[in-house]
Each structure stands twice: as structure tokens, then as C-alpha cells.
Design a protein around this motif. Structure first.
Motif, PDB file in Angstrom:
ATOM      1  N   GLY A 131      33.340 134.105  41.698  1.00  0.00           N
ATOM      2  CA  GLY A 131      33.699 135.451  41.280  1.00  0.00           C
ATOM      3  C   GLY A 131      35.185 135.724  41.291  1.00  0.00           C
ATOM      4  N   ARG A 132      35.987 134.690  41.545  1.00  0.00           N
ATOM      5  CA  ARG A 132      37.450 134.834  41.611  1.00  0.00           C
ATOM      6  C   ARG A 132      37.889 135.903  42.611  1.00  0.00           C
ATOM      7  N   SER A 133      37.135 136.072  43.680  1.00  0.00           N
ATOM      8  CA  SER A 133      37.485 137.059  44.695  1.00  0.00           C
ATOM      9  C   SER A 133      36.940 136.606  46.042  1.00  0.00           C
ATOM     10  N   VAL A 134      37.444 137.217  47.078  1.00  0.00           N
ATOM     11  CA  VAL A 134      36.982 136.890  48.430  1.00  0.00           C
ATOM     12  C   VAL A 134      35.630 137.554  48.666  1.00  0.00           C
ATOM     13  N   THR A 135      34.811 136.923  49.486  1.00  0.00           N
ATOM     14  CA  THR A 135      33.490 137.465  49.802  1.00  0.00           C
ATOM     15  C   THR A 135      33.571 138.531  50.876  1.00  0.00           C
ATOM     16  N   VAL A 136      34.342 138.269  51.924  1.00  0.00           N
ATOM     17  CA  VAL A 136      34.505 139.192  53.045  1.00  0.00           C
ATOM     18  C   VAL A 136      35.970 139.179  53.461  1.00  0.00           C
ATOM     19  N   ASP A 192      16.072 136.281  47.196  1.00  0.00           N
ATOM     20  CA  ASP A 192      16.852 135.528  48.174  1.00  0.00           C
ATOM     21  C   ASP A 192      18.132 136.275  48.503  1.00  0.00           C
ATOM     22  N   TYR A 193      18.451 136.296  49.792  1.00  0.00           N
ATOM     23  CA  TYR A 193      19.678 136.915  50.275  1.00  0.00           C
ATOM     24  C   TYR A 193      20.423 135.910  51.151  1.00  0.00           C
ATOM     25  N   THR A 194      21.732 135.968  51.086  1.00  0.00           N
ATOM     26  CA  THR A 194      22.577 135.095  51.899  1.00  0.00           C
ATOM     27  C   THR A 194      22.987 135.836  53.161  1.00  0.00           C
ATOM     28  N   VAL A 195      22.721 135.209  54.307  1.00  0.00           N
ATOM     29  CA  VAL A 195      23.045 135.791  55.601  1.00  0.00           C
ATOM     30  C   VAL A 195      24.080 134.896  56.280  1.00  0.00           C
ATOM     31  N   VAL A 211      24.739 140.368  55.942  1.00  0.00           N
ATOM     32  CA  VAL A 211      24.035 140.061  54.708  1.00  0.00           C
ATOM     33  C   VAL A 211      24.957 140.398  53.541  1.00  0.00           C
ATOM     34  N   LEU A 212      25.001 139.521  52.557  1.00  0.00           N
ATOM     35  CA  LEU A 212      25.872 139.709  51.403  1.00  0.00           C
ATOM     36  C   LEU A 212      25.112 140.452  50.316  1.00  0.00           C
ATOM     37  N   LEU A 213      25.646 141.618  49.919  1.00  0.00           N
ATOM     38  CA  LEU A 213      25.029 142.468  48.918  1.00  0.00           C
ATOM     39  C   LEU A 213      25.974 142.645  47.748  1.00  0.00           C
ATOM     40  N   GLN A 214      25.467 143.260  46.684  1.00  0.00           N
ATOM     41  CA  GLN A 214      26.307 143.532  45.527  1.00  0.00           C
ATOM     42  C   GLN A 214      27.440 144.480  45.878  1.00  0.00           C
ATOM     43  N   SER A 215      27.192 145.394  46.791  1.00  0.00           N
ATOM     44  CA  SER A 215      28.215 146.364  47.188  1.00  0.00           C
ATOM     45  C   SER A 215      29.177 145.807  48.231  1.00  0.00           C
ATOM     46  N   SER A 272       7.537 147.271  54.055  1.00  0.00           N
ATOM     47  CA  SER A 272       8.508 148.230  53.519  1.00  0.00           C
ATOM     48  C   SER A 272       9.909 147.705  53.805  1.00  0.00           C
ATOM     49  N   GLN A 273      10.702 147.578  52.763  1.00  0.00           N
ATOM     50  CA  GLN A 273      12.029 146.971  52.877  1.00  0.00           C
ATOM     51  C   GLN A 273      12.887 147.412  51.709  1.00  0.00           C
ATOM     52  N   ASP A 274      14.165 147.604  51.955  1.00  0.00           N
ATOM     53  CA  ASP A 274      15.125 147.884  50.883  1.00  0.00           C
ATOM     54  C   ASP A 274      16.474 147.341  51.333  1.00  0.00           C
ATOM     55  N   ILE A 275      16.733 146.078  51.036  1.00  0.00           N
ATOM     56  CA  ILE A 275      17.943 145.410  51.506  1.00  0.00           C
ATOM     57  C   ILE A 275      19.162 145.881  50.731  1.00  0.00           C
ATOM     58  N   ASP A 276      19.011 146.121  49.448  1.00  0.00           N
ATOM     59  CA  ASP A 276      20.171 146.423  48.604  1.00  0.00           C
ATOM     60  C   ASP A 276      20.741 147.813  48.865  1.00  0.00           C
ATOM     61  N   SER A 277      19.884 148.827  48.977  1.00  0.00           N
ATOM     62  CA  SER A 277      20.393 150.194  49.105  1.00  0.00           C
ATOM     63  C   SER A 277      19.973 150.882  50.390  1.00  0.00           C
ATOM     64  N   GLY A 278      18.965 150.374  51.090  1.00  0.00           N
ATOM     65  CA  GLY A 278      18.518 151.013  52.322  1.00  0.00           C
ATOM     66  C   GLY A 278      17.966 152.403  52.110  1.00  0.00           C
ATOM     67  N   ASN A 279      17.207 152.606  51.019  1.00  0.00           N
ATOM     68  CA  ASN A 279      16.667 153.916  50.684  1.00  0.00           C
ATOM     69  C   ASN A 279      15.392 154.164  51.505  1.00  0.00           C
ATOM     70  N   VAL A 280      15.485 155.047  52.476  1.00  0.00           N
ATOM     71  CA  VAL A 280      14.356 155.316  53.356  1.00  0.00           C
ATOM     72  C   VAL A 280      13.265 156.085  52.630  1.00  0.00           C
ATOM     73  N   GLU A 281      13.634 157.019  51.767  1.00  0.00           N
ATOM     74  CA  GLU A 281      12.653 157.863  51.099  1.00  0.00           C
ATOM     75  C   GLU A 281      11.679 157.034  50.268  1.00  0.00           C
TER      76      GLU A 281
END
Length: 817
Positions: free
Chosen positions: A391-396, A418-421, A435-439, A521-530
């Protein structure tokens, strides 16, 4: 010379633009010994520097290279690490004396095990520093006994125990990156234990293929039949900067057997390239600290192999920051198949060769090539282009934490994605799980694994067992990769955004995700509880929903009985370090004159008729709001005291989407309080939680008579303005007493002065008659005239005593006699 990487570096040096960093705050923090995170430790008084770790294939046995010993630890038990065998391997007294005579400290002369690799199914190959005279041996893995007498380990193990090295055994052959001399001036990448027609190989010492390197790691790619080495060294191609450090990746082919005449017993497939961990308009993070490989997902090609590395910077503008970059194998192969630089032996200047390539450096199968071809690859071993991150950028990028080691794992969540931890070890002794997310990166938790600074550390991940082993100078710590049972509700389980965990609506518990549980019940990307918890039944939400709550009643909450003028402190621990806390009251605003919001989220105030009643603490995280605690503050001394039962709810439109969940330890009536449509920022000051996240909800109340109240309220001046008991009478009495004391003191002082003046002005016996006799008739007449004149003018004659005017009677003016 035109060099894209060089030009980008110059632009970065001139710009000095710093990136916009996001704060890397772990959501949950566990201190050492915290009951919320179960760790298993192994330590012994005669075992230290347990820093070289080797895990068996089934994950039940952990072999540890320590100081003067090799250990076999049974890690198959859940709650204990058991020492099965121990091999003592220490230098003799003569070896220690010789080490000391060389000028080395005795603390550095023991045998520190630095190489520990499986040779086959029955034996382990081990090497140690052995009093600055490296030795290697074969160890039976079952009995932990030496099979052969130790032999010389030069070129296989470093001399200095604090010098980093790397080693890997593939098909019974040992590939190492270390130094081959006592002073550490001869770095070498070599192959050992070759048999048959294969010979041991190493780098040519005279070519300058390595420039003062620090070896980090090595990795074997089976489909490529290549060994990749990762290290940092001085970048001689940047001749305008003195000792500019660069990170490198180099490769050699396993099939290499050296040249027939040129490069005999030397590598013919060695090539190296720069790893560039850099974001746009930013100085590069040029010093690699650690790296780990992530195999491709099932069914993906080997070119999708990723390498995650920790990098720091030698530039002061990036001082204290750590960056994580990822590199794809296909990009590394592309750089090695491109153009190469050539070194002018006369000027020692690097340049890009423009003529046609005679051969492709780094290509396997060059041992049978002509001498002309081998001479070409001998002088062209540095790739012209640099390996750019994904991605031509740093991950963290982290400015708060200095990372030293990492390991990486691919985890499949309940949604089959799949998620990278990343598991990152900080210099301060905390293990971060991110955990590495899009955000961006989300740090799920941090666990303290050691307190004192550790000079040597190592990480080992056991994916089948779900464990991470941390080796330090103190011992070995085992950390489970998942900690799902800590999350007590569905919202907390979802807000954690942990790919390992999901909420099971059947058992009503946060459990570890597996392939057999698809209904979690899981939402790794956004953590939307509702959305994630819509199928969960909130028992208290139905009772205290906004559209069903009576207007003239409110939940009872936890009863807190106080006396008037007592200082009350209501506890409200934060649900996480990413949440914000706020306090609310029905039909009342929390004025800063009456209430003090403390840093830990609690609320403090003086108990008065105006402050009695209900208090609600809310926690907001990622758009979800929940009730943490409800308190009913009631006067205990007077049964007729005003109680909040008559409070009515605000007659405003509630927000129906606001929900709350009761937590263990709270009153059963904990639920949702209607939220006002118009909120005022100045009324409450939400504060972030402390590092710990306690799960109890105890109330701490300060007695008015105790001396602790004044100590706790030194910084709480606003509490003094609370409306309570009036102290006007006491103030008047004290003022009157003070005036009387001052008057008495002044009177006594004036009396003393009077006595002193009177004693000085009183005539001595016989003096007045003698003076009178000496006066002439003219003087007597003049004196009488002066007295008459004074009386006519209405003036009293006086004397001056010590500068003070006195009356004719010898007293101070206006002083009663």
C-alpha cells in the motif's frame, strides 16, 4: 545520479514533515497479576536468560536456551509449566579465566545459548557463546543429553551474548547470519553441516557484501527454495550521509554449491535490496528491529507471503516512534529481478549499470555459469530499486509505545473473513494485541508480562495451542491469545472487536470463535453493537425503555445513606479505556459549583438537601451508550429528609436508540435513562478511564468527621460553595474574640511605653531647687511670661520623650489616666 529512492530521501530530508499520528490506546489494560488475564510463568533461581525458544511441532514441549543450560519445559498443562529435563552446559574454570584475560566481564563469560534448532525428529542442534569461544553440539530431544562432544562454533554462533544473530536449519543444513571473529568485524552469511557433494558456503570477505550488519531474522520459502535474511547495515550507496543505516533483505538459493573456479566455496546467488518503511512526506523508518512472516491464506499462491517488521528511525524528528510495515514476497522478487547497482572499485561510488546485463544476479543455478558471468554477479549484488511496503504506506505508527518484537497470525472470524492480528512486545514490558482493519490498527488489549527492563527478549507463537511464549532474563511467560471470558455482555464482546471472540446468544457468553459456530455475534470492522446484538434479550431494557418509563418515577438504583454535609464519592469505573463517562440527574443539572468530576470517572459532592436524589453514570463508546451505575443518595439521620421520589423526568423527547445493559454487581433495576434531546457540554466533563478496568461497583463514602475528608478535598474548592449549613454565627463570635484580643494587646503595649517615658522624664530629688536657685530674676520673669502666654493660647506645654509627644502630666495624648 538519478535514483528514485535517493530523490525521495532528499525530499524527505528537506521537508521534515511529520505525519499525523493517531493515538494508539489499548482498549483494555491488564497489569501484572491482574485476575482478568490469566498468565502462566516459569522461573527458577538457577535459570536465567531464557531467551532462545524452540517449540515442538505439536506445541506440547518448549525447549529453552538459557544461561549455561538447555531446558525442556512441558507446556501441555493449562495452569502450569513443568520442567521435564535440564542439560547443564557451562564453561570450565579455565575457560572462564581465559575469557577474563581477554578483557571481558565475567558476567558475559558464561555459555549463553543462541542457536537452538531441530536437526531431525530425534535431535536438536544447539550453539552457545561459551566464554567468547563459541561451541556447538547435538542434543537428544527426548533425554536432553549430548550425543557428541561439542565442536567449534565459529561462524555459527556469535561470540558476544548481546550480539544479535539468526539461524535456521532446512533439510539438515544450518544457514546462519552472524560474525566469524572475536572482535565482531567479519560478518558472514554461511551454510554448515553440508554432506555428500554439497559443500559449506559463505560470503567472500573481500567484496564488502555486508557493511557492519545487525542480523534480525531468516525465513525459508519452500516454493522458492530460497532463504531470506533480514538485517540492517550501513548504506554505502548514500555517500552524502555518514553512516546512514538502511534495512535489507537478502536471498540465497539452497541449490547453490559455489563456482568451479570463480567464487569457489562462495555464494553465487547472493543478492540484497533495501527495505523502505516510509510514508509519504516523511523520513524513513530505516532501522529494522524484528520481523515475522505470515504464510499465505489457504489456496493462495506463495507470492502472497507477507513479512511484517518493526522499524525505528535514526532521525531525531522520529525519535521514540515505532512503525510496522508489511512487505509482499512478490514485490521482493520483482526488485531482485530488476536492475542492479555496480560499485566502482577505484572511486568506491555506486552507480546504475546502463549496459545490457550479462546475467541476473540472485538467479538460482549459476554455479555452472562461466567465469565472466560469475564475475558479473560478484560485482552486481545490490538491487537498484527498493522494496516498498504494501500500500506504499506504514501499517502502524506509534509515538507512545516503543516496540521491540512481534509475531503475527491470521485469524478467521465468525463471518469467515480473515483478519491479521499482531502481537507486539513493548520495551516497557507490555504485550499488545492489535487487529489490522481498514480504518487502521485497533489495539484490543495490553498485558504486562514483565516489570524490569529486559536486555534480551524473544517471542514464540503456538497457533495450534493458542499461546504466546515470552522469553526474558527472568523466565518464560505464557499468554493465551484469546481472553473471551473477560467480556461479560454482548456489547462488551462486540466492542472488543477481537477476531478470536464472539457472543453466543444460546449460552449468553462471549466464547472463542471456531469454524463450527456460525451464529456468533461479531463485528470486527466497525464494532456496531446495535446490529450485532439485535438478537440478544436485554432484560432491563424492556423494563426501563424510554417509551415505557413512567414520568414520575425513576429506578431505585443502589442506596447510599449519608448525613448532611458529608462528602460523597460515587464510583463509576469505565467500561474500557476508549469509553467516555458522564453523569446525569433527573430534572437537575450537575453544576461545577456543587459537583467535582474526578479523573477516574467518579463524582464527588457535599451531601445537602439539594444534592440528594438519583445519579446515573453512563458510558459511551463507538456510538453505543450503556448504563454503568445508578445511585440513590438518601439522608440517613432525618427520616423526614427530602427524597428524590418526587423527581419527575424531563419532559423532552427521548432518543429511542439509547440503550443500556446491566452489569454484574449492579442493582437489578439498572437500565436506560431517557436522554435529553438538548445536551449541554458545560454540565458534565466525561473523563477517560484509568489503565485498570475493575468490574466491581462498590461505593466509597467519606465521613464528615474523618481527617481524610480534608485531604481528599484539597483540590475541590468548588465543593465549598455547596448549599448546606450556615456558619455566620460562628464567624461573628470568632471576629469579636479576635477584636478583644487585639485591643488588650494594644493596651498592654501602650502601658509599657508610658511607664518607660515616665521614668525618663521624672525629676531627680534636689534637681529642681538647684536649677531654680541658679535662675536670674530676668529668667524667672521670662518663664512666668511664657506660661501665661501658653494658657492664653489654649495650649498645654509638653515634653518629647523618645520622639513621642507627651502631655503636661507626663502621659501620652488621648490616653486615659
Amino acid at each position: 545520479m538519478e535514483n528514485p529512492s535517493l530523490l525521495s530521501l532528499i525530499v524527505a530530508l528537506l521537508s521534515f514533515l511529520s505525519p499525523c499520528l493517531t493515538r494508539m490506546t489499548p482498549r483494555v489494560s491488564f497489569h501484572m497479576g491482574s485476575p482478568g488475564r490469566h498468565l502462566t510463568r516459569f522461573s527458577s533461581h538457577d535459570v536465567s536468560n531464557t531467551t532462545t525458544l524452540l517449540l515442538s511441532e505439536d506445541g506440547d514441549m518448549l525447549y529453552v536456551g538459557a544461561r549455561d543450560a538447555v531446558l525442556a519445559l512441558d507446556v501441555s498443562h493449562k495452569d502450569a509449566i513443568i520442567l521435564r529435563n535440564k542439560l547443564d552446559w557451562n564453561p570450565s574454570e579455565i575457560d572462564l579465566e581465559q575469557c577474563s584475560m581477554k578483557g571481558k566481564e565475567m558476567a558475559d563469560c558464561p555459555n549463553f545459548i543462541r542457536v537452538l534448532q531441530f536437526l531431525n525428529t530425534t535431535h536438536i542442534y544447539a550453539c552457545g557463546t561459551f566464554a567468547f569461544s563459541p561451541r556447538c553440539t547435538y542434543i537428544h530431544s527426548e533425554t536432553l543429553t549430548m550425543s557428541l562432544k561439542p565442536d567449534e562454533g565459529r561462524g555459527r554462533c556469535p561470540y558476544d551474548p548481546y550480539q544479535r544473530n539468526t539461524a535456521i536449519i532446512v533439510d539438515g543444513e544450518l544457514y546462519t547470519g552472524t560474525v566469524a571473529d572475536y572482535r565482531g568485524n567479519r560478518p558472514v552469511i554461511s551454510r554448515h553441516l553440508s554432506e555428500g557433494r554439497r559443500v559449506d558456503l559463505k560470503l567472500d570477505d573481500t567484496l564488502g557484501w555486508l557493511e557492519d550488519p545487525t542480523f534480525i531474522s531468516s525465513s525459508f520459502i519452500p516454493d522458492e527454495e530460497k532463504i531470506y535474511f533480514f538485517f540492517s547495515e550501513v548504506g554505502r550507496e548514500y555517500d552524502f550521509i555518514d553512516k546512514f543505516i538502511v534495512s535489507r533483505v537478502s536471498q540465497i538459493c539452497m541449490s547453490d554449491v559455489g563456482g568451479q573456479r570463480t567464487l569457489q566455496r562462495r555464494w553465487t546467488t547472493f543478492a540484497k535490496a533495501q527495505l523502505l518503511c516510509q510514508a509519504d512526506n516523511e523520513l524513513p523508518y530505516n532501522v529494522i528491529q524484528d520481523i515475522d512472516s505470515l504464510p499465505p491464506a489457504e489456496g493462495a499462491p506463495a507470492d502472497d507471503t507477507l513479512f511484517y517488521g518493526i522499524f525505528t528511525s535514526q532521525w531525531s524528528v522520529n525519535s521514540g516512534r515505532s512503525a510496522v510495515c508489511s512487505f509482499r514476497l512478490t514485490d521482493i522478487k520483482s526488485v531482485f529481478s530488476g536492475n542492479y547497482k555496480v560499485l566502482n572499485r577505484d572511486t568506491l561510488q555506486w552507480s546504475t549499470r546502463v549496459q545490457e546485463k550479462v546475467a541476473n544476479p540472485g538467479e538460482c543455478g549459476l554455479h555452472n555459469a562461466s567465469d565472466n558471468t560469475l564475475r558479473f554477479v560478484k560485482e552486481n549484488f545490490l538491487a537498484d530499486d527498493s522494496v516498498r511496503p504494501v500500500g506504499r504506506s506504514v501499517t502502524v505508527v506509534s509515538a507512545e509505545h516503543s516496540y521491540s518484537h512481534l509475531t503475527v497470525q491470521r485469524v478467521q472470524a465468525a463471518n469467515r473473513r480473515d483478519y491479521t492480528v499482531l502481537f507486539l512486545l513493548t520495551e516497557s514490558g507490555y504485550l499488545h494485541k492489535a487487529v489490522l482493519l481498514q480504518s487502521g490498527a485497533h489495539i484490543i488489549e495490553e498485558v504486562q508480562v514483565f516489570k524490569q527492563p529486559q536486555p534480551i527478549k524473544s517471542l514464540k507463537l503456538s497457533i495450534p495451542k493458542g499461546m504466546i511464549y515470552v522469553g526474558t532474563s527472568e523466565g518464560v511467560v505464557r499468554v493465551p491469545t484469546a481472553n473471551c471470558s473477560f467480556y461479560w455482555t454482548c456489547p462488551q464482546c462486540v466492542l472488543a472487536r477481537d477476531p478470536f471472540c464472539g457472543w453466543d446468544p444460546v449460552s449468553r457468553a462471549c466464547v472463542q470463535a471456531s469454524n463450527t459456530q456460525a451464529s456468533l455475534s461479531q463485528d470486527i470492522d466497525s464494532g456496531n453493537v446495535e446490529e450485532a446484538c439485535n438478537s440478544v434479550s436485554f432484560t432491563h431494557r424492556a423494563r426501563f425503555a424510554p417509551n415505557k418509563l413512567p414520568a414520575a418515577s425513576c429506578p431505585a438504583g443502589e442506596l447510599v445513606s449519608v448525613s448532611l454535609n458529608e462528602v460523597v464519592r460515587l464510583q463509576c469505573p469505565a467500561a474500557s479505556q476508549l469509553s467516555q463517562q458522564l453523569w446525569e440527574r433527573p430534572n437537575s443539572r450537575l453544576s461545577s459549583d456543587l459537583y467535582l468530576h474526578l479523573e477516574d470517572g467518579s463524582l464527588s459532592f457535599v451531601a445537602t438537601p439539594a444534592t440528594l436524589g438519583h445519579y446515573l453514570c453512563l458510558s459511551t463508546e463507538n456510538g453505543y451508550q450503556q448504563t454503568i451505575a445508578i445511585y440513590h443518595v438518601k439522608q440517613k439521620s432525618s427520616p423526614m429528609a427530602h427524597t428524590p421520589s418526587s423527581h419527575t423526568w424531563p419532559q423532552t423527547h427521548p432518543i429511542p436508540t439509547t440503550k443500556a445493559v446491566a452489569r454484574p454487581g449492579l442493582h437489578p433495576s439498572v437500565g436506560t435513562w431517557p436522554k435529553r434531546t438538548e445536551t449541554r457540554q458545560e454540565e458534565t466533563e466525561p473523563t477517560l478511564s484509568s489503565r485498570d478496568t475493575p468490574r466491581d461497583r462498590n461505593v466509597t463514602m467519606w465521613a464528615g468527621e474523618s481527617g481524610q475528608k480534608e485531604a481528599e478535598l484539597r483540590d475541590g474548592e468548588p465543593l465549598l460553595s455547596a448549599r448546606g449549613h450556615c456558619y455566620l454565627k460562628e464567624l461573628v463570635v470568632v471576629s469579636v474574640l479576635l477584636v478583644l484580643c487585639l485591643s488588650l494587646l494594644i493596651t498592654m503595649l501602650l502601658y509599657v511605653i508610658r511607664q518607660r517615658c515616665r521614668s525618663r522624664t521624672a525629676p531627680q530629688p534636689g534637681t529642681s531647687s538647684r536649677v531654680s536657685d541658679r535662675r536670674t530674676p530676668v529668667e524667672h520673669e521670662a518663664l512666668r511670661g511664657s506660661q501665661v502666654l501658653s494658657k492664653r493660647n489654649g495650649q498645654a506645654s509638653g515634653l518629647v520623650c523618645n520622639g513621642a509627644l507627651t502631655g503636661s502630666n507626663g502621659h501620652l495624648p488621648n490616653t486615659p489616666i
